[in-house]
Design a protein around this motif. Sequence first.
Motif, PDB file in Angstrom:
ATOM      1  N   GLU A 182       0.830  -1.211   0.000  1.00  0.00           N
ATOM      2  CA  GLU A 182       0.000   0.000   0.000  1.00  0.00           C
ATOM      3  C   GLU A 182       0.864   1.261   0.000  1.00  0.00           C
ATOM      4  O   GLU A 182       0.477   2.294  -0.533  1.00  0.00           O
ATOM      5  CB  GLU A 182      -0.908   0.007   1.234  1.00  0.00           C
ATOM      6  N   ASP A 183       2.054   1.151   0.586  1.00  0.00           N
ATOM      7  CA  ASP A 183       2.903   2.329   0.715  1.00  0.00           C
ATOM      8  C   ASP A 183       3.463   2.800  -0.609  1.00  0.00           C
ATOM      9  O   ASP A 183       3.641   3.996  -0.831  1.00  0.00           O
ATOM     10  CB  ASP A 183       4.050   2.044   1.680  1.00  0.00           C
TER      11      ASP A 183
ATOM     12  N   LYS B 136       2.329   3.119  -3.396  1.00  0.00           N
ATOM     13  CA  LYS B 136       1.458   3.974  -4.210  1.00  0.00           C
ATOM     14  C   LYS B 136       1.843   5.442  -4.073  1.00  0.00           C
ATOM     15  O   LYS B 136       1.558   6.256  -4.946  1.00  0.00           O
ATOM     16  CB  LYS B 136      -0.004   3.774  -3.802  1.00  0.00           C
ATOM     17  N   THR B 137       2.494   5.787  -2.968  1.00  0.00           N
ATOM     18  CA  THR B 137       2.855   7.179  -2.722  1.00  0.00           C
ATOM     19  C   THR B 137       4.320   7.473  -3.033  1.00  0.00           C
ATOM     20  O   THR B 137       4.749   8.612  -2.891  1.00  0.00           O
ATOM     21  CB  THR B 137       2.594   7.545  -1.253  1.00  0.00           C
ATOM     22  N   TYR B 138       5.099   6.468  -3.470  1.00  0.00           N
ATOM     23  CA  TYR B 138       6.521   6.670  -3.706  1.00  0.00           C
ATOM     24  C   TYR B 138       6.771   7.396  -5.019  1.00  0.00           C
ATOM     25  O   TYR B 138       6.175   7.058  -6.055  1.00  0.00           O
ATOM     26  CB  TYR B 138       7.257   5.331  -3.762  1.00  0.00           C
TER      27      TYR B 138
ATOM     28  N   GLY C  13       5.651  -4.423  -8.415  1.00  0.00           N
ATOM     29  CA  GLY C  13       4.411  -3.983  -7.803  1.00  0.00           C
ATOM     30  C   GLY C  13       3.320  -5.035  -7.859  1.00  0.00           C
ATOM     31  O   GLY C  13       3.490  -6.122  -8.436  1.00  0.00           O
ATOM     32  N   GLU C  14       2.187  -4.730  -7.249  1.00  0.00           N
ATOM     33  CA  GLU C  14       1.036  -5.630  -7.344  1.00  0.00           C
ATOM     34  C   GLU C  14       0.492  -5.599  -8.771  1.00  0.00           C
ATOM     35  O   GLU C  14       0.624  -4.592  -9.471  1.00  0.00           O
ATOM     36  CB  GLU C  14      -0.034  -5.208  -6.344  1.00  0.00           C
TER      37      GLU C  14
ATOM     38  N   GLU D 145      -1.337  -2.583  -9.658  1.00  0.00           N
ATOM     39  CA  GLU D 145      -0.725  -1.318  -9.220  1.00  0.00           C
ATOM     40  C   GLU D 145       0.781  -1.383  -9.523  1.00  0.00           C
ATOM     41  O   GLU D 145       1.621  -1.375  -8.640  1.00  0.00           O
ATOM     42  CB  GLU D 145      -0.953  -1.104  -7.716  1.00  0.00           C
ATOM     43  N   THR D 146       1.129  -1.484 -10.815  1.00  0.00           N
ATOM     44  CA  THR D 146       2.519  -1.714 -11.187  1.00  0.00           C
ATOM     45  C   THR D 146       3.341  -0.429 -11.141  1.00  0.00           C
ATOM     46  O   THR D 146       2.830   0.676 -11.278  1.00  0.00           O
ATOM     47  CB  THR D 146       2.623  -2.332 -12.588  1.00  0.00           C
ATOM     48  N   ARG D 147       4.634  -0.623 -10.935  1.00  0.00           N
ATOM     49  CA  ARG D 147       5.626   0.437 -10.980  1.00  0.00           C
ATOM     50  C   ARG D 147       6.815  -0.083 -11.780  1.00  0.00           C
ATOM     51  O   ARG D 147       6.888  -1.266 -12.092  1.00  0.00           O
ATOM     52  CB  ARG D 147       6.081   0.818  -9.563  1.00  0.00           C
TER      53      ARG D 147
ATOM     54  N   SER E 172       5.035  -8.811  -5.040  1.00  0.00           N
ATOM     55  CA  SER E 172       5.348  -8.072  -6.273  1.00  0.00           C
ATOM     56  C   SER E 172       5.541  -9.000  -7.463  1.00  0.00           C
ATOM     57  O   SER E 172       6.171 -10.057  -7.356  1.00  0.00           O
ATOM     58  CB  SER E 172       6.622  -7.248  -6.062  1.00  0.00           C
TER      59      SER E 172
END
Length: 278
Positions: free
Chosen positions: A12-13, A15-17, A221-222, A225-227, A243
């Motif tokens: 969850e964290d 998402k803000t990075y 990422g999930e 909710e990929t990065r 991940s």
Amino acid sequence: MTMKVLYGANPEDIKTYDTARLRREFLISDLFAADTVNFTYTHVDRLILGGAMPKTKSVSFGSGADIGTPYMLSAREMGIANLGGTGTITVDGKSFVLENRDVLYIGRGAKEIVVSSETADRPARFYMNSVPAGADLPHRLVKRAEAKALELGDVKRSNKRRLVMYIHPEVMPSCLLLMGITDLAEGSAWNTMPPHVHERRMEAYCYFDMAPEDRIVHVMGEPDETRHLIAADGDAVLSPAWSIHMGAGTGPYAFVWGMTGENQEYNDVTPVALAELK
């Protein structure tokens, strides 16, 4: 010897990075500096990543001061892959010569490890993974020809690759460490495609054999909710159990994969359909 510490992150964290924070928490650079040993201790399954490039002299390590034990491997096992020129690893007085793509397994209880290169012109690049171990197993050198190879993927999907198992129950038994090397076929770009997650194991990647100008786009990422991280030659990436891990390169590349967790069942994974990615 240096020891950096990373504490891991809740999915969850991230998402803000921003990019800088994501790289700080999951990307490990500068592993291979001349005549030094650099380690990163991550609280993600307490994996230790390390890199050493002895060039003009031998380099030794083994103290457990940074992790609260008499020796680094008092309660740990380690795998060391040579990604460079010929080198030697001496474990408590016993020497092993590693050619390129050889892997040394060091069992629990080793006290002093000394690494050196045959020549300064083409130094060894020793990449290390260490995890907690609950059994004493003998040290063993696994030569490139002794590892087990699997052919995966398809040229038509740009993901044909050769996965080679070194530290694995079918080749070199360990307590909880798995380690191997994957090469992409000429013309292919995608690794670990289609992606998956494995809830009971974490993984780490070290990308190598890349041209200085090339980069890897490592997707993490999930699934919903990929990065992404942009990685260069010699960079390592942490991949927590939650991940996905897949990537594509702008040119030829290879990577070392290391895993640890609850089991050593290589196929204990949950596939993720490409249509689920966001």
